[in-house]
Design an enzyme around this catalytic site. Structure first.
Site, mmCIF file in Angstrom:
data_model
loop_
_atom_site.group_PDB
_atom_site.id
_atom_site.type_symbol
_atom_site.label_atom_id
_atom_site.label_comp_id
_atom_site.label_asym_id
_atom_site.label_seq_id
_atom_site.Cartn_x
_atom_site.Cartn_y
_atom_site.Cartn_z
ATOM 1 N N LYS A 150 0.809 -1.223 0.000
ATOM 2 C CA LYS A 150 0.000 0.000 0.000
ATOM 3 C C LYS A 150 0.842 1.274 0.000
ATOM 4 O O LYS A 150 0.369 2.336 -0.434
ATOM 5 C CB LYS A 150 -0.923 0.007 1.216
ATOM 6 C CG LYS A 150 -2.045 -1.018 1.169
ATOM 7 C CD LYS A 150 -3.170 -0.576 0.268
ATOM 8 C CE LYS A 150 -4.411 -1.428 0.462
ATOM 9 N NZ LYS A 150 -5.537 -0.977 -0.380
ATOM 10 N N SER A 162 -8.514 -0.344 6.979
ATOM 11 C CA SER A 162 -8.415 -1.308 8.068
ATOM 12 C C SER A 162 -7.003 -1.404 8.618
ATOM 13 O O SER A 162 -6.774 -2.005 9.657
ATOM 14 C CB SER A 162 -8.857 -2.699 7.591
ATOM 15 O OG SER A 162 -7.969 -3.193 6.609
ATOM 16 N N GLU A 196 -9.480 -13.615 -3.592
ATOM 17 C CA GLU A 196 -10.096 -12.967 -2.440
ATOM 18 C C GLU A 196 -10.614 -14.031 -1.471
ATOM 19 O O GLU A 196 -10.692 -15.214 -1.819
ATOM 20 C CB GLU A 196 -11.212 -12.010 -2.871
ATOM 21 C CG GLU A 196 -12.356 -12.651 -3.614
ATOM 22 C CD GLU A 196 -13.335 -11.626 -4.177
ATOM 23 O OE1 GLU A 196 -13.261 -10.434 -3.812
ATOM 24 O OE2 GLU A 196 -14.178 -12.022 -4.996
ATOM 25 N N GLY A 200 -15.704 -13.029 1.388
ATOM 26 C CA GLY A 200 -15.796 -11.705 0.764
ATOM 27 C C GLY A 200 -15.624 -11.794 -0.730
ATOM 28 O O GLY A 200 -14.706 -11.211 -1.301
ATOM 29 N N ASP A 212 -17.160 -10.561 -3.271
ATOM 30 C CA ASP A 212 -17.842 -9.552 -4.093
ATOM 31 C C ASP A 212 -17.141 -9.351 -5.427
ATOM 32 O O ASP A 212 -17.790 -9.132 -6.456
ATOM 33 C CB ASP A 212 -17.913 -8.218 -3.338
ATOM 34 C CG ASP A 212 -16.547 -7.697 -2.964
ATOM 35 O OD1 ASP A 212 -16.091 -6.699 -3.568
ATOM 36 O OD2 ASP A 212 -15.907 -8.281 -2.077
ATOM 37 N N SER A 248 1.298 -9.648 -0.280
ATOM 38 C CA SER A 248 0.930 -8.232 -0.229
ATOM 39 C C SER A 248 1.299 -7.511 1.059
ATOM 40 O O SER A 248 1.442 -6.291 1.060
ATOM 41 C CB SER A 248 -0.572 -8.063 -0.491
ATOM 42 O OG SER A 248 -1.336 -8.660 0.530
#
Length: 330
Positions: free
Chosen positions: A62, A87, A213, A217, A219, A313
């Protein structure tokens, strides 16, 4: 304040934006190592290249997108301050980037975020505001704070400069090891997957890009299958960095165009992968950071005989939680 879905007017980022991001973050972000494991290769019948973003500044990929986006702001806007909601990994990344660039940072974090992530964010000098992710709207809370203070939102994933910054990890990986047959990335809101897909499409044409994922979750998988953004309730999973409820309009558009498939893994498979990294590769990886590797090591992606890039990650996990999850036979 621009919301998660408000960046569309600026258009979709391209590989040129990824290349520009690489220039911006050079000297600030680490060029993280690429790790290999003969054990993992034997398990999968593939040649795996793990991009170790758990060794990135602030402990996760990130930092790339946060630093790129904040450094691109006009000086006066940056001086007024930045706000975000996260988060934990984007929170820490924004806090550190703001400290390096001299910008005040306000971070809205869920009260059940890992303590290490909350402490890390505060440690970088940011103001942390806690909220209940299951009952409060983080975007509405952000707007109520940003407006009066004149702050600029740098959202976790649905922002052109954030997406472009995340794509630099795939650019580095391909520059280091050469073209890939498959690139497997982690998927929460889609910034990493979208950015990596842009880089792979330009630098390794023909490379199949796969997103992973958590099962709870899914989606992104549902959105990919149905051809439209699907919103779900906040998923309950140990992959706290992938508890987003929907892809962004920008990330979804790029994923539809450049991604081959999206698969899911269970929390149990994430724990198994944490154990593998700790016992065989001697690295600490958080549950979310194990998404891509879990899919590959459990045979959910066709990799036999292929050269495969796998994104690790992040590594931001409380030590007590890490010990509890990884206890038992590896």
């Amino acid at each position: 304040m621009q919301g998660e879905h408000g960046a569309a007017a600026t258009g979709l980022p391209t590989y040129a934006d990824v290349a520009r991001a690489a220039e911006r973050i050079a000297g600030a972000a680490h060029r993280t190592p690429v790790l290999t494991s003969r054990t993992a290769d034997a398990m999968t019948g593939a040649k795996l290249f793990f991009k170790a973003e758990n060794l990135q500044r602030a402990g996760a990929f990130k930092f790339r997108g946060a630093y790129n986006a904040i450094s691109a702001l006009p000086e006066a806007e940056r001086a007024r301050g930045v706000i975000t909601f996260s988060s934990g990994n984007h929170a820490q990344a924004v806090a550190l980037a703001c400290r390096l660039l001299g910008a005040p940072a306000t971070i809205i974090m869920p009260e059940d975020a890992p303590a290490a992530k909350i402490e890390g964010t505060r440690g970088y000098g940011a103001e942390v505001i806690l909220y209940d992710r299951y009952s409060q709207d983080r975007e509405a809370l952000g707007r109520s704070i940003a407006g009066p203070r004149g702050l600029t939102l740098i959202p976790p994933f649905n922002h052109p400069d954030v997406i472009a910054g995340q794509g630099t990890l795939a650019q580095e990986l391909i520059e280091t090891v050469g073209e890939l047959d498959v690139l497997v990335a982690c998927l929460g809101g889609g910034g990493q997957l979208a950015g990596c897909a842009l880089a792979a499409a330009n630098l390794s044409p023909g490379c199949r890009v796969i997103g992973v994922e958590p099962e709870a979750g899914n989606d992104g998988q549902r959105s990919f299958r149905e051809g439209q953004v699907v919103t779900i309730p906040v998923p309950r999973t140990i992959a706290d960095g992938a508890q987003s409820t929907a892809l962004g309009d920008l990330t979804f558009a790029i994923i539809r165009r450049h991604v081959a498939d999206i698969v899911t893994v269970s929390d149990a498979q994430l724990v198994e992968t944490m154990r593998f990294f700790a016992s065989r590769m001697k690295i600490v990886v958080e549950p979310t950071g194990c998404l891509a590797a879990a899919a590959v090591l459990n045979g959910l992606v066709d990799v036999r005989g292929k050269r495969v890039g796998v994104v690790i990650s992040g590594g931001n996990v409380d030590l007590a939680t890490f010990a509890q999850l990884t206890a038992g036979a590896a």
